[in-house]
Design a protein around this motif. Structure first.
Motif, PDB file in Angstrom:
ATOM      1  N   ASN A  48      -7.785   5.364   2.574  1.00 47.14           N
ATOM      2  CA  ASN A  48      -7.881   6.373   1.531  1.00 47.14           C
ATOM      3  C   ASN A  48      -6.558   7.106   1.414  1.00 47.14           C
ATOM      4  N   LEU A  49      -6.096   7.241   0.178  1.00 52.00           N
ATOM      5  CA  LEU A  49      -4.866   7.951  -0.132  1.00 52.00           C
ATOM      6  C   LEU A  49      -5.214   9.155  -0.993  1.00 52.00           C
ATOM      7  N   GLN A  50      -4.529  10.258  -0.756  1.00 55.22           N
ATOM      8  CA  GLN A  50      -4.804  11.474  -1.514  1.00 55.22           C
ATOM      9  C   GLN A  50      -3.565  11.897  -2.280  1.00 55.22           C
ATOM     10  N   PHE A  51      -3.781  12.193  -3.566  1.00 49.74           N
ATOM     11  CA  PHE A  51      -2.755  12.692  -4.470  1.00 49.74           C
ATOM     12  C   PHE A  51      -3.283  13.995  -5.046  1.00 49.74           C
ATOM     13  N   GLY A  52      -2.779  15.126  -4.572  1.00 48.44           N
ATOM     14  CA  GLY A  52      -3.360  16.396  -4.972  1.00 48.44           C
ATOM     15  C   GLY A  52      -4.801  16.454  -4.488  1.00 48.44           C
ATOM     16  N   LYS A  53      -5.743  16.625  -5.412  1.00 47.55           N
ATOM     17  CA  LYS A  53      -7.161  16.655  -5.031  1.00 47.55           C
ATOM     18  C   LYS A  53      -7.839  15.291  -5.169  1.00 47.55           C
ATOM     19  N   ASP A  54      -7.140  14.330  -5.762  1.00 50.10           N
ATOM     20  CA  ASP A  54      -7.721  13.007  -5.997  1.00 50.10           C
ATOM     21  C   ASP A  54      -7.544  12.103  -4.786  1.00 50.10           C
ATOM     22  N   ILE A  55      -8.639  11.470  -4.371  1.00 49.43           N
ATOM     23  CA  ILE A  55      -8.604  10.502  -3.269  1.00 49.43           C
ATOM     24  C   ILE A  55      -8.978   9.141  -3.834  1.00 49.43           C
ATOM     25  N   VAL A  56      -8.152   8.135  -3.527  1.00 47.93           N
ATOM     26  CA  VAL A  56      -8.388   6.777  -4.012  1.00 47.93           C
ATOM     27  C   VAL A  56      -8.377   5.807  -2.832  1.00 47.93           C
ATOM     28  N   SER A  57      -9.059   4.707  -3.018  1.00 44.27           N
ATOM     29  CA  SER A  57      -9.097   3.645  -2.031  1.00 44.27           C
ATOM     30  C   SER A  57      -7.968   2.658  -2.314  1.00 44.27           C
ATOM     31  N   ALA A  58      -7.358   2.143  -1.249  1.00 44.28           N
ATOM     32  CA  ALA A  58      -6.263   1.192  -1.417  1.00 44.28           C
ATOM     33  C   ALA A  58      -6.301   0.150  -0.311  1.00 44.28           C
ATOM     34  N   THR A  59      -5.730  -0.998  -0.618  1.00 42.19           N
ATOM     35  CA  THR A  59      -5.573  -2.071   0.362  1.00 42.19           C
ATOM     36  C   THR A  59      -4.122  -2.063   0.819  1.00 42.19           C
ATOM     37  N   PRO A  60      -3.871  -1.861   2.123  1.00 43.92           N
ATOM     38  CA  PRO A  60      -2.498  -1.855   2.607  1.00 43.92           C
ATOM     39  C   PRO A  60      -2.000  -3.271   2.892  1.00 43.92           C
ATOM     40  N   GLU A  61      -0.770  -3.533   2.517  1.00 42.55           N
ATOM     41  CA  GLU A  61      -0.082  -4.792   2.835  1.00 42.55           C
ATOM     42  C   GLU A  61       1.130  -4.421   3.682  1.00 42.55           C
ATOM     43  N   ILE A  62       1.088  -4.770   4.958  1.00 42.72           N
ATOM     44  CA  ILE A  62       2.168  -4.400   5.868  1.00 42.72           C
ATOM     45  C   ILE A  62       3.210  -5.512   5.887  1.00 42.72           C
ATOM     46  N   ILE A  63       4.449  -5.131   5.660  1.00 45.44           N
ATOM     47  CA  ILE A  63       5.573  -6.073   5.615  1.00 45.44           C
ATOM     48  C   ILE A  63       6.467  -5.772   6.806  1.00 45.44           C
ATOM     49  N   SER A  64       6.661  -6.770   7.665  1.00 43.32           N
ATOM     50  CA  SER A  64       7.451  -6.551   8.877  1.00 43.32           C
ATOM     51  C   SER A  64       8.711  -7.410   8.946  1.00 43.32           C
ATOM     52  N   ASN A  65       8.909  -8.319   7.989  1.00 47.03           N
ATOM     53  CA  ASN A  65      10.122  -9.129   7.973  1.00 47.03           C
ATOM     54  C   ASN A  65      11.333  -8.203   7.844  1.00 47.03           C
ATOM     55  N   PRO A  66      12.242  -8.185   8.834  1.00 48.67           N
ATOM     56  CA  PRO A  66      13.346  -7.215   8.832  1.00 48.67           C
ATOM     57  C   PRO A  66      14.201  -7.235   7.568  1.00 48.67           C
ATOM     58  N   LYS A  67      14.487  -8.404   7.037  1.00 48.69           N
ATOM     59  CA  LYS A  67      15.327  -8.480   5.829  1.00 48.69           C
ATOM     60  C   LYS A  67      14.607  -7.843   4.644  1.00 48.69           C
ATOM     61  N   GLU A  68      13.324  -8.166   4.489  1.00 47.68           N
ATOM     62  CA  GLU A  68      12.556  -7.611   3.379  1.00 47.68           C
ATOM     63  C   GLU A  68      12.350  -6.101   3.536  1.00 47.68           C
ATOM     64  N   VAL A  69      12.097  -5.663   4.771  1.00 46.37           N
ATOM     65  CA  VAL A  69      11.916  -4.232   5.012  1.00 46.37           C
ATOM     66  C   VAL A  69      13.200  -3.480   4.661  1.00 46.37           C
ATOM     67  N   GLN A  70      14.350  -4.022   5.057  1.00 47.67           N
ATOM     68  CA  GLN A  70      15.615  -3.354   4.748  1.00 47.67           C
ATOM     69  C   GLN A  70      15.828  -3.279   3.229  1.00 47.67           C
ATOM     70  N   GLU A  71      15.507  -4.365   2.518  1.00 51.96           N
ATOM     71  CA  GLU A  71      15.645  -4.353   1.057  1.00 51.96           C
ATOM     72  C   GLU A  71      14.736  -3.299   0.426  1.00 51.96           C
ATOM     73  N   LEU A  72      13.509  -3.182   0.926  1.00 49.50           N
ATOM     74  CA  LEU A  72      12.577  -2.192   0.390  1.00 49.50           C
ATOM     75  C   LEU A  72      13.004  -0.772   0.760  1.00 49.50           C
ATOM     76  N   TYR A  73      13.560  -0.606   1.961  1.00 47.39           N
ATOM     77  CA  TYR A  73      14.116   0.687   2.355  1.00 47.39           C
ATOM     78  C   TYR A  73      15.227   1.087   1.383  1.00 47.39           C
ATOM     79  N   GLU A  74      16.115   0.150   1.085  1.00 51.52           N
ATOM     80  CA  GLU A  74      17.218   0.418   0.162  1.00 51.52           C
ATOM     81  C   GLU A  74      16.700   0.726  -1.246  1.00 51.52           C
ATOM     82  N   PHE A  75      15.612   0.064  -1.654  1.00 54.26           N
ATOM     83  CA  PHE A  75      15.009   0.374  -2.948  1.00 54.26           C
ATOM     84  C   PHE A  75      14.525   1.822  -2.964  1.00 54.26           C
ATOM     85  N   MET A  76      13.853   2.240  -1.881  1.00 60.00           N
ATOM     86  CA  MET A  76      13.384   3.629  -1.821  1.00 60.00           C
ATOM     87  C   MET A  76      14.563   4.596  -1.849  1.00 60.00           C
ATOM     88  N   GLU A  77      15.636   4.240  -1.181  1.00 60.79           N
ATOM     89  CA  GLU A  77      16.845   5.071  -1.212  1.00 60.79           C
ATOM     90  C   GLU A  77      17.367   5.192  -2.638  1.00 60.79           C
TER      91      GLU A  77
END
Length: 101
Positions: A48-77
């Protein structure tokens, strides 16, 4: 919903803040791979994820490949919404796919 911001992840009896950005139709967050929240997500296919007062259900996809994680980190940056000022080797990326849009 905003394309980036801070959300609350509910698990067990805890709530943890996660910075997120929208990426390829999912909500992307970066966190430490050895955290309790990642352990919970590895054992549970729904969270469950909460945004303000709204709570929604979500499916988490965990990514652990170091190259992909670094690329996604850089995207967030590039989106200027990363909680962590420096990349760390123990990071994982989590894509949350919302279940009830």
């Amino acid at each position: 919903m905003n394309p980036k911001g801070i959300m609350l992840l509910h698990y067990k009896d805890k709530q943890r803040k996660l910075n997120f950005v929208t990426h390829e139709g999912a909500l992307l967050a970066i966190t430490h791979g050895d955290s309790n929240k990642v352990a919970f997500m590895n054992e549970n296919d729904q969270v469950n994820l909460q945004f303000g007062k709204d709570i929604v259900s979500a499916t988490p996809e965990i990514i652990s490949n170091p190259k992909e994680v670094q690329e996604l980190y850089e995207f967030m940056e590039s989106e200027d919404n990363n909680h962590y000022p420096k990349y760390q080797d123990d990071f994982v990326a989590v894509k949350f796919h919302l279940n009830n849009k």
